[in-house]
Design an enzyme around this catalytic site. Structure first.
Site, PDB file in Angstrom:
ATOM      1  N   PRO A  90       0.844  -1.178   0.000  1.00 39.98           N
ATOM      2  CA  PRO A  90       0.000   0.000   0.000  1.00 39.98           C
ATOM      3  C   PRO A  90       0.887   1.237   0.000  1.00 39.98           C
ATOM      4  CG  PRO A  90      -0.717  -1.576   1.645  1.00 39.98           C
ATOM      5  CD  PRO A  90       0.498  -2.123   1.029  1.00 39.98           C
ATOM      6  N   GLU A  91       0.627   2.126  -0.914  1.00 37.42           N
ATOM      7  CA  GLU A  91       1.339   3.403  -0.950  1.00 37.42           C
ATOM      8  C   GLU A  91       0.412   4.454  -0.335  1.00 37.42           C
ATOM      9  OE1 GLU A  91       3.005   4.141  -4.859  1.00 37.42           O
ATOM     10  OE2 GLU A  91       3.089   2.004  -5.272  1.00 37.42           O
ATOM     11  N   HIS A 136      -2.596 -15.564   8.835  1.00 40.59           N
ATOM     12  CA  HIS A 136      -1.627 -14.455   8.829  1.00 40.59           C
ATOM     13  C   HIS A 136      -2.136 -13.227   9.582  1.00 40.59           C
ATOM     14  CE1 HIS A 136      -0.587 -16.809   5.127  1.00 40.59           C
ATOM     15  NE2 HIS A 136       0.539 -16.857   5.804  1.00 40.59           N
ATOM     16  N   ARG A 140       3.232 -11.252   4.222  1.00 42.19           N
ATOM     17  CA  ARG A 140       4.701 -11.306   4.077  1.00 42.19           C
ATOM     18  C   ARG A 140       5.461 -10.778   5.294  1.00 42.19           C
ATOM     19  NH1 ARG A 140       6.003  -9.096  -1.811  1.00 42.19           N
ATOM     20  NH2 ARG A 140       8.127  -9.588  -1.215  1.00 42.19           N
TER      21      ARG A 140
END
Length: 295
Positions: A2-3, A93, A113
């Site tokens: 996400p930017e 996760h 990740r």
DNA sequence: ACAGGATCCTGGGGGC
DNA sequence: TGCCCCCAGGATCCTG
């Protein structure tokens, strides 16, 4: 990851769901470590705290608690911060769960990740000190023209590398760097110090235009990104160069090219985004020959 | 000072 | 169906 537009969307989604509500506890839903390890001592610090604000700084999410304590979240590449009913099954996760109020809702942090982080800062000052120490640059909207020109003039790095540098401007990542350079008709391998004032101003405005539009569209969902309420973004449907290798340029129909630059895949139109001959051409050529065409 | 590579991770997609 | 390789929105460290 996400930017900025994705992080801004998460913040806007979460604000009405969190402000005024209480974090009653913390549950560590996995034993795997994030980039920053969650300290057990923070559990007691969080318990019973009322959320006063939800803000964004660059790609960081700041959840303001009582007595200036701040929960600071970075989504890394695959982080998701959402408010969900506690009855909803906990997805794989999921690393941290913060039950809210009477426990009917959860604030959950999920990160496949594990490049993301969640940590607690005891005061605004310590958080600000951290941002200063890490050299976090200004927000991309209303960047002072002189500051921006000075930054570009001072470096022989290519434009792509400068845009990705969080110390120059906070929040731009790989997608929006490529889209902004296309918008400004500037080649990603151009040397920053080669730009004249008009070009520098064009790029500064292009970044703001692209980011604003992406925020309107709730960011881009490529695979893992979702907003704070679990909703996907829409801006991926408006990409003009990112991920469009071989597709016709929306301006001139030339095939979009993808090259490795500043360690990242960089998409651009070889016709609309040319490198003009300048005093640094020799250096630029060296960069260009080092590029390896991908795909 | 800067480029470029490796690193931290998991999962998805393509090629065989 | 399976295996192997490569790739991915970030940040940081190390080397040359």
């Amino acid at each position: 990851m996400p930017e900025l537009p994705e992080v801004e969307t998460v913040v806007r989604d979460l604000r009405p769901l969190l402000v005024g509500h209480h974090l009653t506890a913390v549950k560590q839903a996995s034993r795997q470590a994030l980039r920053t390890r969650w300290r057990p001592a923070w559990n007691a610090e969080i318990a019973g705290q009322r959320v006063g604000s939800v803000e964004r700084r660059g790609k960081w999410i700041l959840i303001g608690l009582e007595a200036e304590k701040t929960l600071v979240v970075h989504l890394g590449m695959t982080g998701q911060l959402t408010v969900t009913p506690s009855t909803q099954p906990v997805a794989t996760h999921t690393h941290l769960i913060f039950p809210l109020d009477e426990g009917e809702q959860h604030l959950r942090f999920r990160d496949i990740r594990r490049f993301g982080s969640v940590s607690l800062y005891p005061s605004r000052q310590e958080l600000e000190d951290y941002f200063v120490a890490s050299g976090l640059g200004p927000e991309p909207f209303d960047l002072p023209a002189k500051y921006w020109r000075d930054c570009l003039r001072a470096t022989k790095r290519c434009l792509k590398a400068v845009l990705l540098d969080q110390g120059v401007v906070a929040g731009v990542g790989n997608i929006y760097a490529d889209e902004s350079l296309f918008q400004a008709r500037l080649h990603p391998a151009r040397l920053a110090c080669d730009l004249d004032n008009a070009e520098a101003d064009r790029l500064r405005r292009a970044v703001a235009v692209v980011l604003r539009r992406a925020i309107e569209r709730r960011g881009s969902s490529i695979r893992d990104y979702v907003g704070g309420s679990g909703l996907q973004g829409e801006y991926q449907n408006e990409f003009r160069v990112y991920g469009r290798t071989g597709d016709p340029c929306p301006r001139c129909d030339a095939a979009i090219v993808c090259q490795r630059l500043a360690g990242r895949s960089s998409h651009f139109c070889p016709t609309c985004q040319k490198i003009p001959t300048t005093k640094h051409t020799k250096h630029t050529k060296k960069i260009k020959t080092n590029l390896k065409t991908t795909r």
